[in-house]
Design a protein around this motif. Structure first.
Motif, PDB file in Angstrom:
ATOM      1  N   TYR A   1      16.620 -74.995 -37.560  1.00 50.46           N
ATOM      2  CA  TYR A   1      15.946 -76.138 -36.921  1.00 50.46           C
ATOM      3  C   TYR A   1      15.149 -75.666 -35.713  1.00 50.46           C
ATOM      4  O   TYR A   1      15.421 -74.607 -35.133  1.00 50.46           O
ATOM      5  CB  TYR A   1      16.971 -77.206 -36.492  1.00 50.46           C
ATOM      6  CG  TYR A   1      18.001 -76.725 -35.499  1.00 50.46           C
ATOM      7  CD1 TYR A   1      19.128 -76.035 -35.917  1.00 50.46           C
ATOM      8  CD2 TYR A   1      17.841 -76.941 -34.117  1.00 50.46           C
ATOM      9  CE1 TYR A   1      20.078 -75.577 -35.014  1.00 50.46           C
ATOM     10  CE2 TYR A   1      18.778 -76.489 -33.209  1.00 50.46           C
ATOM     11  CZ  TYR A   1      19.892 -75.813 -33.669  1.00 50.46           C
ATOM     12  OH  TYR A   1      20.829 -75.343 -32.763  1.00 50.46           O
ATOM     13  N   TYR A   2      14.161 -76.482 -35.366  1.00 54.43           N
ATOM     14  CA  TYR A   2      13.409 -76.201 -34.145  1.00 54.43           C
ATOM     15  C   TYR A   2      14.306 -76.490 -32.948  1.00 54.43           C
ATOM     16  O   TYR A   2      14.859 -77.582 -32.813  1.00 54.43           O
ATOM     17  CB  TYR A   2      12.155 -77.079 -34.085  1.00 54.43           C
ATOM     18  CG  TYR A   2      11.003 -76.581 -34.932  1.00 54.43           C
ATOM     19  CD1 TYR A   2      10.401 -75.352 -34.673  1.00 54.43           C
ATOM     20  CD2 TYR A   2      10.505 -77.356 -35.969  1.00 54.43           C
ATOM     21  CE1 TYR A   2       9.322 -74.905 -35.447  1.00 54.43           C
ATOM     22  CE2 TYR A   2       9.427 -76.914 -36.739  1.00 54.43           C
ATOM     23  CZ  TYR A   2       8.847 -75.688 -36.464  1.00 54.43           C
ATOM     24  OH  TYR A   2       7.777 -75.239 -37.220  1.00 54.43           O
ATOM     25  N   GLY A   3      14.419 -75.490 -32.078  1.00 55.45           N
ATOM     26  CA  GLY A   3      15.285 -75.606 -30.912  1.00 55.45           C
ATOM     27  C   GLY A   3      14.571 -76.200 -29.703  1.00 55.45           C
ATOM     28  O   GLY A   3      13.721 -77.097 -29.850  1.00 55.45           O
ATOM     29  N   LEU A   4      14.887 -75.693 -28.549  1.00 54.84           N
ATOM     30  CA  LEU A   4      14.391 -76.244 -27.279  1.00 54.84           C
ATOM     31  C   LEU A   4      12.935 -75.826 -27.028  1.00 54.84           C
ATOM     32  O   LEU A   4      12.651 -74.644 -26.838  1.00 54.84           O
ATOM     33  CB  LEU A   4      15.283 -75.728 -26.142  1.00 54.84           C
ATOM     34  CG  LEU A   4      14.916 -76.177 -24.738  1.00 54.84           C
ATOM     35  CD1 LEU A   4      15.077 -77.692 -24.598  1.00 54.84           C
ATOM     36  CD2 LEU A   4      15.791 -75.449 -23.719  1.00 54.84           C
ATOM     37  N   PRO A   5      12.007 -76.793 -27.028  1.00 49.91           N
ATOM     38  CA  PRO A   5      10.600 -76.412 -26.780  1.00 49.91           C
ATOM     39  C   PRO A   5      10.441 -75.961 -25.328  1.00 49.91           C
ATOM     40  O   PRO A   5      11.095 -76.527 -24.439  1.00 49.91           O
ATOM     41  CB  PRO A   5       9.823 -77.717 -27.030  1.00 49.91           C
ATOM     42  CG  PRO A   5      10.795 -78.663 -27.670  1.00 49.91           C
ATOM     43  CD  PRO A   5      12.152 -78.241 -27.239  1.00 49.91           C
ATOM     44  N   PRO A   6       9.569 -74.987 -25.088  1.00 49.69           N
ATOM     45  CA  PRO A   6       9.434 -74.493 -23.718  1.00 49.69           C
ATOM     46  C   PRO A   6       8.742 -75.491 -22.796  1.00 49.69           C
ATOM     47  O   PRO A   6       8.870 -75.415 -21.584  1.00 49.69           O
ATOM     48  CB  PRO A   6       8.597 -73.227 -23.880  1.00 49.69           C
ATOM     49  CG  PRO A   6       7.893 -73.390 -25.179  1.00 49.69           C
ATOM     50  CD  PRO A   6       8.744 -74.253 -26.038  1.00 49.69           C
ATOM     51  N   THR A   7       7.967 -76.417 -23.370  1.00 51.18           N
ATOM     52  CA  THR A   7       7.181 -77.318 -22.516  1.00 51.18           C
ATOM     53  C   THR A   7       7.451 -78.776 -22.866  1.00 51.18           C
ATOM     54  O   THR A   7       8.550 -79.258 -22.698  1.00 51.18           O
ATOM     55  CB  THR A   7       5.683 -76.987 -22.626  1.00 51.18           C
ATOM     56  OG1 THR A   7       5.346 -76.964 -24.009  1.00 51.18           O
ATOM     57  CG2 THR A   7       5.351 -75.655 -22.002  1.00 51.18           C
ATOM     58  N   LYS A   8       6.411 -79.430 -23.353  1.00 51.75           N
ATOM     59  CA  LYS A   8       6.452 -80.884 -23.495  1.00 51.75           C
ATOM     60  C   LYS A   8       7.292 -81.354 -24.676  1.00 51.75           C
ATOM     61  O   LYS A   8       7.486 -80.632 -25.635  1.00 51.75           O
ATOM     62  CB  LYS A   8       5.037 -81.404 -23.700  1.00 51.75           C
ATOM     63  CG  LYS A   8       4.148 -81.193 -22.517  1.00 51.75           C
ATOM     64  CD  LYS A   8       2.834 -81.925 -22.792  1.00 51.75           C
ATOM     65  CE  LYS A   8       1.845 -81.704 -21.694  1.00 51.75           C
ATOM     66  NZ  LYS A   8       0.874 -80.666 -21.955  1.00 51.75           N
TER      67      LYS A   8
END
Ligand code: PMP
Length: 302
Positions: free
Chosen positions: A99-106
């Motif tokens: 899964y897509y984890g913690l986005p660095p920005t928005k």
């Protein structure tokens, strides 16, 4: 419960395998997963069924999400084997999830390209997913996700809100499973299984395109042909279910299960029919290493 979960390359104690609340996958259902079973063989070894096929489907499922799983297919297979071993399991259910984890920005639907893709592998002793009886089945008022809305053949996390809402409809009723129709009103599949319909000795199953690309479905189509049955992939109308001699479901967790009734109408004799029983027995022989022709499907955990 599992003692250890493989997370991003490390085997961790169950309680330590956590993720950030701002993980993209948690917000948008942007994950892909698999359900895989392993069976204990007569010699006490554990065999994982269709490991490569499942991991390949996970990689294929990631494509419509533009998700790049940061491991090779062989590395994911090895992580799965290691998880079964670490938990000392023989017969079990295995759940890899990317899964897509913690986005660095928005916070936004299309993940920042730098968003990490996380991978976990969990395994536990599942036992029966559905009771081993001829099931009472309801045709759901919820239709299967539209093939022009999403890649319906892929095993994408978000798709399961469709199955869940259909399952909520039968919660607390006598029904053990449901059938979803597709957007054109043809029979699609169950909440977590594909469907087969037997009429006059011929086995019919919905063609791909509006259903999950089931791996048990594929094994059963090959097996049934080997056993001398004619198998036809076609569009099936709901009314054809009621005049069928047998209806059965297939899935990794579900294995093979007969439908006893659909919308309260008895199917065939109302119990597991002879062709369903034959396919089920032979499928379980493959899984437990008793059919050498299909031994390629088994990965022994060493
Ligand atoms: N359809 C759906 C919606 C499912 O969730 C599953 C379980 N993965 C299946 C069919 C059966 O697929 P498989 O045989 O690959 O487990």
């Amino acid at each position: 419960m599992a003692q250890f979960i493989w997370q991003n390359g490390t085997m961790k104690p169950f309680a330590e395998a956590t993720t950030h609340v701002m993980s993209h996958g948690l917000h948008y259902g942007t994950g892909v997963f698999e359900g895989i079973r392993a069976y204990e063989l007569a010699n006490g070894e554990s065999a994982i069924v269709a490991l490569k096929e499942h991991v390949q489907r996970m990689f294929d499922s990631a494509i419509p999400l533009a998700m790049k799983i940061p491991y090779t297919l062989d590395e994911v297979c090895q992580a799965i084997i290691d998880t079964v071993k670490a938990n000392n399991l023989k017969s079990c259910y295995i759940r890899p999830l990317a899964y897509y984890g913690l986005p660095p920005t928005k916070v936004r639907v299309r993940p920042d390209p730098k968003t990490p893709v996380e991978l976990i592998v969990y395994a536990y002793e599942m036992g029966d997913y559905l009771p081993d009886v001829a099931l009472d089945v309801l045709i759901s008022k919820y239709i299967r996700v539209h093939p022009e809305s999403t890649a319906v053949g892929a095993k994408i996390c978000g798709h399961y809100v469709n199955s869940l809402q259909a399952l909520i409809e039968i919660a607390g009723t006598k029904y053990n499973e449901l059938i979803m129709l597709d957007h054109e009103g043809f029979v699609a599949e169950g909440s977590s299984d594909n469907i087969f319909v037997v009429k006059d000795g011929v086995i019919y199953t919905p063609e791909l395109g509006t259903i999950l690309t089931g791996i048990t479905r594929k094994i059963v189509i090959g097996l049934a042909s080997d056993l001398g049955y004619k198998v036809v992939e076609s569009k099936i109308k709901p009314e054809e279910l009621f005049t069928a001699d047998e209806v059965f479901f297939t899935g990794t967790a579900v294995e093979v299960r007969a439908a006893g009734t659909i919308n309260d109408q008895t199917i065939g004799t109302g119990s597991e029919g002879p062709i369903t029983k034959h396919i089920k027995t032979e499928y379980l022989k493959i899984c437990s290493g008793q059919n050498s022709k299909y031994s390629n499907y088994l990965t022994i955990v060493k």
